[in-house]
Design an enzyme around this catalytic site. Structure first.
Site: not given
Ligand code: NAD
Length: 493
Positions: A384, A176, A285, A251
């Site tokens: 962050e 997804k 991240c 992650e």
């Molecule tokens: P997000 O949590 O808003 O979304 C991530 C994913 O989760 C998206 O595909 C979103 O549609 C999905 N999602 C949202 N609500 C959900 C739910 N209730 N159930 C299941 N899935 C759901 O994050 P973002 O804004 O897309 O990304 C930014 C964040 O990701 C930052 O905090 C960043 O640090 C983190 N990140 C971490 C890593 C790592 O490897 N540690 C890598 C990249 C990004």
């Protein structure tokens, strides 16, 4: 062009492209204009994808040999490499990242498949010295059907980082992608099937988190969930997985520090310090978002970083700038909110505004921003920001530097800048992060280096051989060895 004229990107399930009546509109962050419509999958499409993945797992994939899966991964790597230009241009359009970075991401995505093609053939169990009359050994087995939920910042790299080890280990997958950046994840899955993967082995269901994401996290026929994204969504995914008792890797976010010591020429550290917070406009991240610097070289480093920030070229991704836009107007508003909070407690050295050049109008740009003399307990030092905002704080001793570095709830990466080998090793032991870079940062992409969270940055490891182990579980087998064969009168002779 109206949104009705835009190309529609569908889901890819069971080897076929499917579209939904409802769509999401994807914006080009460099201009703010619509660039694609994307299928908006819901529980029905997710269920279809999980069923296809289950059928492919039970029917085909779990019976493949490691050599066959390695060969499939090599074919995926080759097709991604052959399509690197198309993939890089799509990623640049969808995320706004500089085209040069997008090419790197396409190459790294191919590299993940090549890397796990090699490592899966080196995956083996153990023989256990349990009892003289028993032959005991372990079998690393795939989980089965894996769900993968990913964010928008590095869609190509993270798609490959999460799918390649799962696939190589013998799992089938449902991905997804994030609503803001689905174009390359969908294309990678399509290409993987063009490369010869059987239908249903990889499936991708774009849609919102609330609909497609939540349906995947809660699906009763998922055997493992890998989530990359924010802390809040990670918690929701973990709660869903608790209901179905499914193992999860999380992650999450970070607030990674650089620790700069006075025996290292600060000017030599500047290019990588700057790159680590400006790559993809800080939406990373493991962005090096804090600089902790020894007081003796503090003023020198602060001035050098400020100079480097003001020299950066800001522009649309297609012009291959040093700094591209943020992903969305919403993300820009969040970053500007952090900057406003920072102005009240720290010294703004440079940046802090939306650039006003006419060619940037419409895009979601923010100037590279340096705050100095940031109090360690300030929100900008702990939370962050996910934008091009660097927070600098001086220290007087190595012990203080470690205390400051470990003072957030996050723990992903750290950069250490020193010529003192003993100090570097001591710091590597003390820092609560999964990756320590000494006199470099991010190890040239580091496909081979295990990566993951400490504390609220999550748990489980991706990248490296460790990720292959995440996508397997261990079974122990003990066989009685029949000693009678070798006794007088036994049936051996
Ligand atoms: P997000 O949590 O808003 O979304 C991530 C994913 O989760 C998206 O595909 C979103 O549609 C999905 N999602 C949202 N609500 C959900 C739910 N209730 N159930 C299941 N899935 C759901 O994050 P973002 O804004 O897309 O990304 C930014 C964040 O990701 C930052 O905090 C960043 O640090 C983190 N990140 C971490 C890593 C790592 O490897 N540690 C890598 C990249 C990004």
């Amino acid at each position: 062009m109206t949104t009705g004229d835009l190309p529609v990107v569908g889901a890819f399930v069971d080897g076929l492209r499917i579209t939904t009546r409802d769509t999401l509109v994807s914006l080009d962050p460099s201009t703010g204009l619509p660039c694609a419509r994307v299928s908006r999958c819901g529980p029905a499409e997710v269920d279809h994808a999980v069923t296809a993945a289950r059928t492919a797992y039970e029917g085909v994939w779990r019976r493949t040999t490691a050599a066959e899966r390695a060969s499939a991964c090599r074919a995926v790597a080759a097709i991604l490499h052959a399509h690197r230009r198309e993939l890089a241009e799509l990623e640049c359009l969808d995320t706004g990242k500089p085209i040069g970075q997008a090419y790197t991401d396409a190459d790294v995505a191919a590299r993940y498949f090549a890397y796990y093609a090699g490592t899966v053939e080196a995956l083996f169990g153990q023989t256990l010295l349990n009892h003289p009359d028993l032959l005991a050994y372990t079998l690393p087995e795939p989980h089965g059907v894996c769900g993968h939920i990913i964010p928008w910042n590095y869609p190509m790299q993270i798609t490959a980082r999460t799918l390649a080890p799962a696939l190589a280990a013998g799992n089938t997958c449902v991905l997804k992608p994030a609503e803001d950046a689905c174009l390359t994840p969908v294309r990678i899955v399509e290409l993987a099937h063009e490369a010869g993967l059987p239908p249903g082995v990889l499936n991708v269901v774009p849609g919102t988190g609330a609909q497609a994401g939540a349906a995947l996290a809660a699906h009763p026929d998922i055997d493992h969930l890998a989530f990359t994204g924010s802390r809040a969504t990670g918690q929701a995914v973990m709660i869903a997985a608790a209901r179905t008792i499914v193992p999860v890797t999380l992650e999450l976010g970070g607030k990674s520090p650089h620790l700069v010591f006075p025996d290292y020429d600060p000017a030599s550290a500047v290019p990588l310090i700057v790159a680590s917070i400006t790559e993809h406009a800080g939406q990373n991240c493991s962005a090096g978002s804090r600089v902790l610097v020894h007081r003796d070289v503090h003023a020198q480093l602060s001035a050098a970083v400020a100079r480097a920030f003001t020299a950066l070229r800001i522009g649309p991704g297609t012009t291959d700038p040093d700094l591209g836009p943020l992903i969305s107007a919403r993300q820009r508003a969040t970053v500007l909110g952090h900057i406003d909070a920072g102005r009240t407690c720290a010294r703004l050295v440079t940046g802090g505004r939306v650039p006003d050049a006419p060619q940037l109008r419409g895009g979601f740009f923010v100037e590279p921003t340096l705050f100095d003399d940031v109090p360690p307990d300030a929100a900008i030092a702990r939370r962050e920001i996910f934008g091009p905002v660097l927070c600098m704080t001086a220290f007087d001793s190595a012990a203080e530097a470690v205390a400051l570095a470990n003072a957030t709830t996050y723990g992903l990466s750290a950069g250490v800048w020193t010529r003192d080998v003993g100090l570097a090793h001591a710091l590597a032991r003390e820092l609560r992060v999964s990756q320590v870079f000494v006199n470099n940062y991010s190890a040239a992409g580091g496909v081979e280096l295990p990566f993951g969270g400490y504390r609220q940055s999550g748990f489980g490891r991706e990248k490296g051989f460790a990720a292959l182990l995440e996508y397997t579980r261990v079974k122990a087998v003990a066989i009685r060895v029949d000693g009678d064969l070798f006794l007088p009168g036994g049936s051996s002779g």
